[in-house]
Every structure is written in structure tokens, then in C-alpha cells.
Design a protein around this motif. Structure first.
Motif: not given
Length: 214
Positions: A143-144, A106-111, A152-155
Motif C-alpha cells: 500500500r503506497v 507467510h503474509a507480508s504487508v508493506t505500507t 497504489l494498492r497491490h496484492r
């Protein structure tokens, strides 16, 4: 399956909600919305899109009625979740845990887009596997931007095949929380978590463990 949820929070009004596919949303308070599964999702191949808009002077709390169980599909293992957040008011997101079952991926991306008056608290809990399962994989990207500038860039990757998965240490659970605005002195004390103070304001707390615990 393609599932979509849009929630718009306006001051002095109930949140406006639109949804379709395997995910529904219900107003459970003046400024609170719960996500509810209308079908088994996400399965491999599914895409979930969630958009949250909090207008100036508005408040929104987003929760879920139950844990999210990610399962492999018949032809593919991977599912996706995409979050688009615009926060000019106050937003708090605290869903029940995501459980990545069997060999699902599962891949989740939050912007997140913040303006000067935006306030955000995002809490996420993930567990790889049910009892006896360790082969699942989860990837979370956050990504904020604040006023169109990167904040912020976080993974983080978790589970089988991730960078943290080795014979000495193979965590299968994580809890992360992003807060803005916030300072390290505002964060709840948890000696097992790593707390990062962001240069542009706010904090990011992350913790990895074998199992999710209270």
C-alpha cells in the motif's frame, strides 16, 4: 517470537538503528544498513515489524546478509511481516530472496507514506519451496500513499492455494519492483515482466516464474 527493527536516516549522519528479537541490523556504509538474523525467524507464529524513516535530504539503502527462510512452527504454519515506511528522502530496499519452506505460510504487508520529495525503490524476490517442495504459500500486500492520497494498492498470492495455482500454470517464484518517481521508459527491460505505469506517477513491475533466476 516478536522481532522489531527501526532505522532512521538523517542527512549528514549515520542511520540510527534499534532492534530486538530474532532480527538485528548493522550499519555497513554511510547510508547502508544490512539486516542480519540473530535467531531462526520467521517460524510459524512469529511476527516481524520493520519501520524505516528517511528524513528530507537523507538517503538509505537497506539490504540483507542472507536469504530469509520461512519455516512452519510447532503449532501454526503462518508467520507475518509488517513494514512501515516513511520516505521524505531517498530509499532503496533490495533484500536477498525470501524462501517459503515446507508447508509454511507467510503474509507480508508493506505500507509506504511518501511526501513531495520522497523517492522509493522497493525490490522483492520470493521463492516457494526448497528443492522438491511446492506446498508453501506467500501473500504480499503493498500500500503506497503520497501526500496522504492513495497511489497504489497491490496484492499478490503465490504457492499452494493461490489464484495462480492450477494444473496449467503454477508459478513458484516472483520478482516485483516498485519505483517512485519513475516512468516506464526508466525501467530495465525484462520481456518476462509485466510493467504497470501508475496514474499518480511511478511504476510497478511484476514477474512470475518457476524458479528465481538472475
Amino acid at each position: 517470537m516478536h522481532s522489531r527493527v527501526t532505522v532512521v536516516a538523517c542527512p549528514h549522519r549515520l542511520p540510527r538503528i534499534e532492534f530486538g528479537g530474532g532480527l538485528a541490523a548493522r550499519r555497513t556504509g554511510a547510508d547502508t544498513v544490512h539486516l542480519v538474523s540473530a535467531a531462526a525467524t520467521p517460524l510459524g507464529g512469529d511476527v516481524i515489524e520493520i519501520r524505516l524513516i528517511v528524513e528530507p535530504g537523507a538517503r538509505l539503502t537497506l539490504r540483507s546478509a542472507a536469504a530469509t527462510v520461512v519455516l512452519p512452527g510447532a503449532t501454526t504454519l503462518t508467520s507475518h511481516a509488517n513494514w512501515q515506511i516513511e520516505a521524505a528522502g531517498e530509499l532503496y530496499v533490495d533484500l536477498e530472496p525470501t524462501i517459503v519452506a515446507a508447508d509454511a505460510r507467510h503474509a507480508s504487508v508493506t505500507t509506504v507514506h511518501l511526501d513531495d520529495h520522497g523517492s522509493v525503490r522497493l525490490r522483492e524476490r520470493v521463492q516457494i519451496g526448497r528443492t522438491g517442495e511446492r506446498q508453501g504459500f506467500w501473500s504480499g500486500t503493498l500500500r503506497v500513499d503520497r501526500n496522504h492520497r492513495p497511489l497504489l494498492r497491490h496484492r499478490m498470492d503465490l504457492g499452494a492455494g493461490s489464484l495462480s495455482d492450477d494444473v496449467l500454470h503454477a508459478p513458484r517464484a516472483t520478482i516485483s519492483e516498485f519505483r517512485y518517481p519513475a516512468a516506464c521508459s526508466d525501467a530495465e527491460s525484462d520481456p518476462r515482466a509485466t510493467l504497470l505505469a501508475l496514474a499518480g506517477g511511478g511504476t510497478l513491475s511484476t514477474r512470475q516464474d518457476e524458479l528465481l533466476t538472475t
